[in-house]
Motif scaffolding. Structure first.
Motif, PDB file in Angstrom:
ATOM      1  N   VAL A   7      -8.147  -0.034   4.979  1.00  0.00           N
ATOM      2  CA  VAL A   7      -7.714  -1.253   5.660  1.00  0.00           C
ATOM      3  C   VAL A   7      -6.246  -1.553   5.354  1.00  0.00           C
ATOM      4  N   THR A   8      -5.491  -1.774   6.418  1.00  0.00           N
ATOM      5  CA  THR A   8      -4.078  -2.138   6.305  1.00  0.00           C
ATOM      6  C   THR A   8      -3.828  -3.385   7.150  1.00  0.00           C
ATOM      7  N   LYS A   9      -3.016  -4.293   6.613  1.00  0.00           N
ATOM      8  CA  LYS A   9      -2.558  -5.441   7.395  1.00  0.00           C
ATOM      9  C   LYS A   9      -1.045  -5.450   7.388  1.00  0.00           C
ATOM     10  N   ARG A  10      -0.475  -5.255   8.603  1.00  0.00           N
ATOM     11  CA  ARG A  10       0.979  -5.245   8.761  1.00  0.00           C
ATOM     12  C   ARG A  10       1.350  -6.269   9.825  1.00  0.00           C
ATOM     13  N   TYR A  11       2.303  -7.141   9.491  1.00  0.00           N
ATOM     14  CA  TYR A  11       2.718  -8.202  10.415  1.00  0.00           C
ATOM     15  C   TYR A  11       3.840  -7.714  11.348  1.00  0.00           C
ATOM     16  N   PRO A  12       4.054  -8.425  12.461  1.00  0.00           N
ATOM     17  CA  PRO A  12       5.073  -7.993  13.432  1.00  0.00           C
ATOM     18  C   PRO A  12       6.466  -7.828  12.840  1.00  0.00           C
ATOM     19  N   ASP A  13       6.793  -8.585  11.801  1.00  0.00           N
ATOM     20  CA  ASP A  13       8.136  -8.468  11.211  1.00  0.00           C
ATOM     21  C   ASP A  13       8.265  -7.267  10.277  1.00  0.00           C
ATOM     22  N   GLY A  14       7.184  -6.465  10.178  1.00  0.00           N
ATOM     23  CA  GLY A  14       7.216  -5.271   9.343  1.00  0.00           C
ATOM     24  C   GLY A  14       6.647  -5.456   7.949  1.00  0.00           C
ATOM     25  N   THR A  15       6.333  -6.693   7.579  1.00  0.00           N
ATOM     26  CA  THR A  15       5.759  -6.958   6.254  1.00  0.00           C
ATOM     27  C   THR A  15       4.355  -6.378   6.162  1.00  0.00           C
ATOM     28  N   THR A  16       4.113  -5.597   5.114  1.00  0.00           N
ATOM     29  CA  THR A  16       2.787  -5.034   4.878  1.00  0.00           C
ATOM     30  C   THR A  16       2.117  -5.834   3.777  1.00  0.00           C
ATOM     31  N   ALA A  17       1.065  -6.565   4.137  1.00  0.00           N
ATOM     32  CA  ALA A  17       0.365  -7.408   3.163  1.00  0.00           C
ATOM     33  C   ALA A  17      -0.572  -6.585   2.295  1.00  0.00           C
ATOM     34  N   VAL A  18      -1.345  -5.699   2.917  1.00  0.00           N
ATOM     35  CA  VAL A  18      -2.197  -4.757   2.186  1.00  0.00           C
ATOM     36  C   VAL A  18      -2.086  -3.408   2.864  1.00  0.00           C
ATOM     37  N   ASP A  19      -2.219  -2.355   2.072  1.00  0.00           N
ATOM     38  CA  ASP A  19      -1.944  -1.021   2.599  1.00  0.00           C
ATOM     39  C   ASP A  19      -3.019  -0.035   2.139  1.00  0.00           C
ATOM     40  N   GLY A  20      -3.882   0.366   3.087  1.00  0.00           N
ATOM     41  CA  GLY A  20      -4.855   1.416   2.821  1.00  0.00           C
ATOM     42  C   GLY A  20      -5.927   1.069   1.820  1.00  0.00           C
ATOM     43  N   LEU A  21      -6.458  -0.149   1.879  1.00  0.00           N
ATOM     44  CA  LEU A  21      -7.490  -0.560   0.923  1.00  0.00           C
ATOM     45  C   LEU A  21      -8.822   0.104   1.240  1.00  0.00           C
ATOM     46  N   SER A  22      -9.433   0.705   0.223  1.00  0.00           N
ATOM     47  CA  SER A  22     -10.777   1.263   0.345  1.00  0.00           C
ATOM     48  C   SER A  22     -11.541   0.940  -0.931  1.00  0.00           C
ATOM     49  N   PHE A  23     -12.532   0.060  -0.829  1.00  0.00           N
ATOM     50  CA  PHE A  23     -13.384  -0.262  -1.960  1.00  0.00           C
ATOM     51  C   PHE A  23     -14.650  -0.922  -1.462  1.00  0.00           C
ATOM     52  N   GLU A  24     -15.663  -0.982  -2.330  1.00  0.00           N
ATOM     53  CA  GLU A  24     -16.947  -1.564  -1.960  1.00  0.00           C
ATOM     54  C   GLU A  24     -17.364  -2.628  -2.961  1.00  0.00           C
ATOM     55  N   VAL A  25     -18.072  -3.631  -2.457  1.00  0.00           N
ATOM     56  CA  VAL A  25     -18.657  -4.678  -3.292  1.00  0.00           C
ATOM     57  C   VAL A  25     -20.168  -4.600  -3.097  1.00  0.00           C
ATOM     58  N   GLY A  26     -20.896  -4.351  -4.170  1.00  0.00           N
ATOM     59  CA  GLY A  26     -22.336  -4.192  -4.068  1.00  0.00           C
ATOM     60  C   GLY A  26     -23.055  -5.511  -3.834  1.00  0.00           C
ATOM     61  N   GLU A  27     -24.263  -5.426  -3.314  1.00  0.00           N
ATOM     62  CA  GLU A  27     -25.070  -6.618  -3.075  1.00  0.00           C
ATOM     63  C   GLU A  27     -25.328  -7.355  -4.387  1.00  0.00           C
ATOM     64  N   GLY A  28     -25.072  -8.659  -4.400  1.00  0.00           N
ATOM     65  CA  GLY A  28     -25.279  -9.471  -5.594  1.00  0.00           C
ATOM     66  C   GLY A  28     -24.188  -9.344  -6.633  1.00  0.00           C
ATOM     67  N   GLU A  29     -23.102  -8.649  -6.301  1.00  0.00           N
ATOM     68  CA  GLU A  29     -22.014  -8.424  -7.253  1.00  0.00           C
ATOM     69  C   GLU A  29     -20.924  -9.473  -7.076  1.00  0.00           C
TER      70      GLU A  29
END
Length: 385
Positions: A7-29
């Protein structure tokens, strides 16, 4: 329960808020996202309920790609708690708490009954606080209402953005304890954003330590403290990380010592003779069921027909075996004690000394650094004489 896939979030002005996130949160965690301001942790959380949409990548909640879910429907199934609570000022506490159930089609009476249950669960008497308005509550009480409202429709996922950041340290401590109690009962899947590493350690089953738009380390609190993955993580958690690790290190029965003990009903003269033979200056006092009563100095046991009960002193310095080394250390300092009793319910298990506490902490740090179970960690002994 929650999965981020590149997951990546990049804004129109070129700012990258998060870049290539890959992780999991288990049920009840309960996962805490921690890092400095502007690192992308709040953006990460807000993408889960589509207050922000990612530029690239996919986010899944309970196996479903949220990009294909109506945002309003998605949000009504996810609890959301923010720092300032966002309560409606002109609605009573009870009606504030019932907001989401009403929006999802519950009858008003049923929604209010559920709201009353939740207020009681977070420690607010609905008969007292339900008719009040937000301005009539303290900051800590408003935060409790915010949590109750987020739980009202029984969502499987709970998002919390700096939920305890707007209150003083004493109230914050109480709210954290209360939330951990609730989570132990409810087992929600929680993403909690904080900038406070102490809070992240205390609350999280796992911690995501953020750098600039990326996760530097995703692991248990003990592993983050004991074996930082990068120099950045080591600097972020602080040079006192060994002390912080006290709060996430449990008491191991193998670290307990078994001092001499006497029974409440034992003749004082007999107890004194036995302890002097053993060379003991004091003993723990137990009742006939093995429950801790207190302690007694050998020289205070006199002859005659008296029993140990007439000479024993109450023991105030104790912790449950389910506690942490931090709790044990705090009790030692509080009572200026050279050792602290450890109990399983009322049953006495043994005592923890400063030396044993130090060894336990070093062994825990060693196990994280060496990547082996705690009992197999190799540490050098520190001479005490």
């Amino acid at each position: 329960m929650i999965r981020f896939d590149s997951v990546t979030k990049r804004y129109p002005d070129g700012t990258t808020a998060v870049d290539g996130l890959s992780f999991e949160v288990g049920e009840g965690e309960l996962v805490t996202l921690v890092g400095p301001s502007g690192c992308g942790k709040t953006t990460t959380m807000m993408m889960v309920n589509r207050l922000i949409d990612p530029t690239h990548g996919r986010i899944y909640v309970d196996g479903a790609d949220i990009a294909g879910v109506d945002p309003v429907t998605l949000r009504r199934g996810i609890g959301y708690v923010i720092q300032q609570t966002g309560l409606f000022p002109h609605r009573t506490v009870l009606d504030n708490t019932a907001t989401v159930p009403v929006l999802t089609g519950w009858k008003k009476a049923k929604a209010r009954a559920r709201a009353a249950e939740l207020l009681d669960l977070v420690g607010l008497d609905p008969a007292v606080y339900g008719p009040r308005y937000p301005e009539q509550l303290s900051g800590g009480q408003r935060q409790r209402v915010g949590v109750a409202r987020a739980l009202a429709a029984d969502p499987p996922v709970l998002l919390m953005d700096e939920p305890f950041g707007a209150v003083d340290p004493v109230v914050r401590d109480r709210l954290q304890k209360e939330f951990l109690r609730l989570q132990a009962d409810l087992h929600k899947t929680v993403l909690l954003v904080t900038h406070d590493i102490e809070e992240a350690i205390r609350l999280g089953d796992r911690i995501a330590v953020y750098g600039a738009g990326r996760i530097e380390q995703y692991d248990t609190p003990a592993s983050v403290l004991g074996a930082p993955a990068t120099p950045y993580v080591a600097e972020f958690v602080g040079t006192d990380r060994a002390l912080k690790q006290l709060s996430v290190t449990g008491i191991d029965r193998g670290d307990l010592e078994r001092p001499p003990f006497v029974r409440l009903g034992e003749p004082a003269a007999d107890a004194r003779a036995r302890l002097r033979t053993e060379g003991a200056r004091w003993a723990v006092v137990l009742d006939e069921d093995g429950a801790l009563h207190g302690w007694v100095a050998t020289e205070e046991l006199t002859g005659g027909d008296g029993t140990v009960a007439g000479h024993a002193r109450r023991m105030e310095a104790w912790v449950p075996v389910t506690g942490t080394l931090k709790a044990a250390f705090s009790e030692m300092l509080k009572h200026d004690a050279g050792w602290i009793a450890v109990l399983d319910g009322h049953r006495f298990l043994g005592v923890l000394t400063p030396t044993k506490l130090h060894e336990a902490l070093r062994r825990t740090i060693g196990s994280d650094e060496q990547g082996v179970p705690r009992e197999r960690a190799e540490v050098d002994s520190v001479p005490t004489e």
